[in-house]
Design a protein around this motif. Structure first.
Motif, PDB file in Angstrom:
ATOM      1  N   GLY A  26     -18.340 -65.667 -34.109  1.00  0.00           N
ATOM      2  CA  GLY A  26     -16.827 -64.984 -33.927  1.00  0.00           C
ATOM      3  C   GLY A  26     -15.819 -65.788 -33.482  1.00  0.00           C
ATOM      4  O   GLY A  26     -14.826 -65.974 -34.026  1.00  0.00           O
ATOM      5  N   GLY A  27     -16.145 -66.732 -32.500  1.00  0.00           N
ATOM      6  CA  GLY A  27     -15.183 -67.843 -32.086  1.00  0.00           C
ATOM      7  C   GLY A  27     -14.949 -68.630 -33.095  1.00  0.00           C
ATOM      8  O   GLY A  27     -13.845 -69.215 -33.300  1.00  0.00           O
ATOM      9  N   ALA A  28     -15.874 -69.164 -33.718  1.00  0.00           N
ATOM     10  CA  ALA A  28     -15.916 -70.081 -34.928  1.00  0.00           C
ATOM     11  C   ALA A  28     -14.994 -69.474 -36.269  1.00  0.00           C
ATOM     12  O   ALA A  28     -13.958 -70.305 -36.560  1.00  0.00           O
ATOM     13  N   GLY A  29     -15.137 -68.417 -36.580  1.00  0.00           N
ATOM     14  CA  GLY A  29     -14.436 -67.711 -37.481  1.00  0.00           C
ATOM     15  C   GLY A  29     -12.735 -67.366 -37.196  1.00  0.00           C
ATOM     16  O   GLY A  29     -12.090 -67.720 -38.074  1.00  0.00           O
ATOM     17  N   VAL A  30     -12.639 -66.768 -35.797  1.00  0.00           N
ATOM     18  CA  VAL A  30     -11.273 -66.664 -35.654  1.00  0.00           C
ATOM     19  C   VAL A  30     -10.498 -67.894 -35.281  1.00  0.00           C
ATOM     20  O   VAL A  30      -9.418 -68.089 -35.569  1.00  0.00           O
ATOM     21  N   GLY A  31     -11.348 -68.850 -34.809  1.00  0.00           N
ATOM     22  CA  GLY A  31     -10.757 -70.204 -34.441  1.00  0.00           C
ATOM     23  C   GLY A  31     -10.344 -70.906 -35.612  1.00  0.00           C
ATOM     24  O   GLY A  31      -9.289 -71.352 -35.865  1.00  0.00           O
ATOM     25  N   ALA A  32     -11.172 -70.818 -36.754  1.00  0.00           N
ATOM     26  CA  ALA A  32     -11.002 -71.265 -38.110  1.00  0.00           C
ATOM     27  C   ALA A  32      -9.366 -70.664 -38.828  1.00  0.00           C
ATOM     28  O   ALA A  32      -8.515 -71.084 -39.198  1.00  0.00           O
ATOM     29  N   GLY A 157      -7.778 -52.913 -34.192  1.00  0.00           N
ATOM     30  CA  GLY A 157      -8.511 -52.386 -33.164  1.00  0.00           C
ATOM     31  C   GLY A 157      -9.846 -51.811 -33.426  1.00  0.00           C
ATOM     32  O   GLY A 157     -10.878 -52.221 -32.783  1.00  0.00           O
ATOM     33  N   ILE A 158      -9.808 -51.091 -34.323  1.00  0.00           N
ATOM     34  CA  ILE A 158     -11.110 -50.530 -34.987  1.00  0.00           C
ATOM     35  C   ILE A 158     -12.117 -51.509 -35.524  1.00  0.00           C
ATOM     36  O   ILE A 158     -13.076 -51.592 -34.983  1.00  0.00           O
ATOM     37  N   LEU A 159     -11.371 -52.552 -36.267  1.00  0.00           N
ATOM     38  CA  LEU A 159     -12.323 -53.763 -36.922  1.00  0.00           C
ATOM     39  C   LEU A 159     -12.787 -54.694 -35.741  1.00  0.00           C
ATOM     40  O   LEU A 159     -14.192 -54.838 -35.458  1.00  0.00           O
ATOM     41  N   THR A 160     -12.239 -54.721 -34.749  1.00  0.00           N
ATOM     42  CA  THR A 160     -12.480 -55.720 -33.347  1.00  0.00           C
ATOM     43  C   THR A 160     -13.609 -54.908 -32.597  1.00  0.00           C
ATOM     44  O   THR A 160     -14.692 -55.378 -32.308  1.00  0.00           O
ATOM     45  N   GLY A 161     -13.379 -53.637 -32.594  1.00  0.00           N
ATOM     46  CA  GLY A 161     -14.499 -52.597 -31.756  1.00  0.00           C
ATOM     47  C   GLY A 161     -15.779 -52.808 -32.403  1.00  0.00           C
ATOM     48  O   GLY A 161     -16.918 -52.609 -31.878  1.00  0.00           O
ATOM     49  N   LEU A 162     -15.679 -52.755 -33.650  1.00  0.00           N
ATOM     50  CA  LEU A 162     -16.996 -52.723 -34.717  1.00  0.00           C
ATOM     51  C   LEU A 162     -17.666 -54.016 -34.728  1.00  0.00           C
ATOM     52  O   LEU A 162     -18.297 -54.211 -35.592  1.00  0.00           O
ATOM     53  N   ARG A 163     -16.862 -55.110 -33.999  1.00  0.00           N
ATOM     54  CA  ARG A 163     -17.268 -56.500 -34.182  1.00  0.00           C
ATOM     55  C   ARG A 163     -16.946 -57.256 -35.264  1.00  0.00           C
ATOM     56  O   ARG A 163     -17.752 -58.211 -35.611  1.00  0.00           O
ATOM     57  N   ILE A 297     -14.629 -62.318 -27.243  1.00  0.00           N
ATOM     58  CA  ILE A 297     -15.300 -61.656 -26.056  1.00  0.00           C
ATOM     59  C   ILE A 297     -15.070 -60.299 -25.641  1.00  0.00           C
ATOM     60  O   ILE A 297     -15.909 -59.630 -24.976  1.00  0.00           O
ATOM     61  N   GLY A 298     -13.671 -59.843 -25.875  1.00  0.00           N
ATOM     62  CA  GLY A 298     -13.343 -58.281 -25.643  1.00  0.00           C
ATOM     63  C   GLY A 298     -14.560 -57.300 -25.753  1.00  0.00           C
ATOM     64  O   GLY A 298     -14.959 -56.657 -24.986  1.00  0.00           O
ATOM     65  N   PRO A 299     -15.129 -57.006 -26.862  1.00  0.00           N
ATOM     66  CA  PRO A 299     -16.145 -55.888 -27.121  1.00  0.00           C
ATOM     67  C   PRO A 299     -17.505 -56.425 -26.426  1.00  0.00           C
ATOM     68  O   PRO A 299     -18.076 -55.541 -25.858  1.00  0.00           O
ATOM     69  N   TYR A 300     -17.797 -57.494 -26.295  1.00  0.00           N
ATOM     70  CA  TYR A 300     -18.907 -57.979 -25.539  1.00  0.00           C
ATOM     71  C   TYR A 300     -18.778 -57.680 -24.190  1.00  0.00           C
ATOM     72  O   TYR A 300     -19.739 -57.391 -23.568  1.00  0.00           O
ATOM     73  N   VAL A 375      -8.878 -63.589 -17.417  1.00  0.00           N
ATOM     74  CA  VAL A 375      -9.004 -62.571 -16.280  1.00  0.00           C
ATOM     75  C   VAL A 375      -8.468 -61.123 -16.540  1.00  0.00           C
ATOM     76  O   VAL A 375      -9.085 -60.024 -16.501  1.00  0.00           O
ATOM     77  N   GLY A 376      -7.346 -61.268 -17.542  1.00  0.00           N
ATOM     78  CA  GLY A 376      -6.828 -59.787 -17.778  1.00  0.00           C
ATOM     79  C   GLY A 376      -7.882 -59.013 -18.701  1.00  0.00           C
ATOM     80  O   GLY A 376      -8.148 -57.766 -18.809  1.00  0.00           O
ATOM     81  N   THR A 377      -8.518 -59.916 -19.630  1.00  0.00           N
ATOM     82  CA  THR A 377      -9.389 -59.081 -20.601  1.00  0.00           C
ATOM     83  C   THR A 377     -10.745 -58.754 -19.904  1.00  0.00           C
ATOM     84  O   THR A 377     -11.118 -57.650 -20.155  1.00  0.00           O
ATOM     85  N   PHE A 378     -11.056 -59.121 -18.818  1.00  0.00           N
ATOM     86  CA  PHE A 378     -12.371 -58.939 -18.236  1.00  0.00           C
ATOM     87  C   PHE A 378     -11.916 -57.679 -17.555  1.00  0.00           C
ATOM     88  O   PHE A 378     -12.860 -56.474 -17.534  1.00  0.00           O
TER      89      PHE A 378
END
Length: 445
Positions: A26-32, A157-163, A297-300, A375-378
């Motif tokens: 996820g990090g590599a994809g979003v980072g790209a 929001g839906i797609l992110t929640g579905l990972r 990292i949000g959904p995780y 901190v806000g996301t956690f």
């Protein structure tokens, strides 16, 4: 260890269904996507800044800041709420309710958009100041973007929640900036790029991003997830109740970043607004790595928190902030030490005298922001959005008071100092709340 073995080891860590592999992918994809999106966004900003000049670019930036503020309940607030609720439903295996959640959110976006459009139109029509650089006409022109931004947020929001983090980000991080650059470039080539056509370009790019996002969401959601029945009234009331603190939270967060431009547009000149916008672009570059981390990292965080695994939460916190700092440090140093050269080369010499100091101030502020971590996301993804709101409001009060005092005297520099103060305050408060509520100490060490 050879270079080839290092690469193979890194690639091996992205394989499988483990948490580390999912985060790395996820990090590599979003980072790209971010690495593609950032130069596109900056190139569009450069075109607008150079061809519109400080006054025209200031008008455009002010109107976009206003519409960003007006759509807080419909876009970023719903985005965070829908992400959390979708992740929880997906984790519980209640797939059918995800479609109901989508319908609930879409209806709120349409109703809210109509209210905003009607209220703003009445306010603009009744205003007596139609000579303020065309701002009010531009505000009317950008109103069609309101529902588009809200519906895009629900889809993300839906797609992110579905990972499906990467496909969820494609419309906003690739399609929208490409469309905006192409349309702005077309107007510039035709010699008709003005603040009005710039605003029109913004609306068109939002519409194109919505169409692509709509297609991606329909492909991502399985047919057997579709349930015709509506959400129970108790569920709808529960979502609405949760929506309120999310709206307040995002309002405080958004205003913490936009307050400088809004106060400058009220108490200063369009040129000072333009200088602040350029400085904000630099701050965005420094905070890019943290933005990527937060989206991934949000959904995780939601899943692991509900599982009660504090050690894994701590591991995610440490590794994510270290990754973010690794990328942010050289960028911050470059903007702080070479700001004058960068502004002159990129935006033009007319911005140097008004933009160098605000750029350095916001680069330092965003580096501090990255150092505190997610901190806000956690807090938000663990169900403590009210604690996040406390920190954001504390920062907003600090930056608002400081802006009202400093902007009349120091213009964009005063606004940058005020925003930096608010950033440090709210990060400090949120770090304390993360330690109290979740039991982990944020930061890289």
């Amino acid at each position: 260890m050879t270079q080839k073995s290092v690469i193979l080891r890194l690639l091996g860590r992205t394989q499988g269904d483990g948490l580390r592999a999912q985060l790395l992918r996820g990090g590599a994809g979003v980072g790209a996507l971010r690495l593609v999106s950032l130069p596109l966004t900056l190139l569009t900003t450069v075109l607008l800044a150079r061809l519109l000049g400080p006054q025209g670019f200031g008008q455009y930036s002010f109107v976009v800041a206003v519409i960003t503020t007006l759509t807080i309940p419909l876009a970023p607030a719903l985005l965070q709420l829908i992400t959390r609720e979708t992740a929880a439903l997906y984790y519980a295996g209640e797939y059918g309710q995800i479609r109901q959640l989508s319908r609930w959110a879409n209806r709120r976006v349409i109703i809210g958009s109509l209210i905003i459009i009607v209220v703003v139109t009445i306010g603009v029509v009744n205003t007596s100041d139609w000579s303020a650089g065309g701002r009010w006409i531009l505000l009317l022109m950008i109103l069609p973007a309101v529902p588009l931004l809200g519906l895009n947020a629900v889809r993300l929001g839906i797609l992110t929640g579905l990972r499906k983090v990467i496909s969820g980000q494609i419309p906003d991080l690739f399609v929208k900036p490409v469309a905006l650059l192409v349309v702005v470039g077309a107007f510039a080539t035709g010699g008709v790029l003005t603040p009005s056509t710039g605003v029109l370009s913004y609306v068109l790019s939002a519409a194109i991003a919505y169409i692509v996002g709509f297609v991606l969401l329909n492909r991502a959601v399985s047919a057997h997830w579709y349930e015709k029945k509506q959400l129970a009234q108790s569920q709808s009331r529960s979502l609405t109740k949760a929506w309120v603190p999310f709206t307040l939270l995002v309002a405080a967060n958004t205003l913490n970043t936009q307050i400088g431009i809004l106060v400058l547009g009220w108490l200063s000149t369009d040129k000072q607004v333009a200088a602040m916008q350029i400085a904000a672009q630099g701050g965005m570059v420094v905070a890019l790595s943290l933005t990527i981390v937060n989206q991934v990292i949000g959904p995780y965080v939601t899943q692991i928190y509900h599982a009660g695994d504090k050690d894994r939460l701590l591991a995610i916190s440490r590794s994510s902030v270290r990754f973010a700092l690794l990328l942010a440090t050289p960028l911050a140093l470059l903007l702080i030490t070479c700001g004058e050269f960068i502004i002159e080369i990129v935006f033009g010499i007319q911005y140097v005298s008004i933009g160098v100091l605000p750029l350095a101030i916001l680069a330092i502020a965003q580096f501090v922001n990255v150092a505190f971590g997610s901190v806000g996301t956690f807090l938000t993804m663990s169900g403590y959005e009210r604690d996040t709101l406390l920190g954001q409001v504390s920062g907003l009060v600090s930056s608002s008071v400081a802006s009202l005092i400093l902007v009349p005297m120091y213009g964009a520099t005063g606004a940058a100092i005020a925003v930096a103060l608010g950033t440090i305050v709210w990060n400090g408060v949120l770090a304390i709340q993360v330690s109290r509520r979740i039991g982990i100490r944020p930061g890289p060490i």
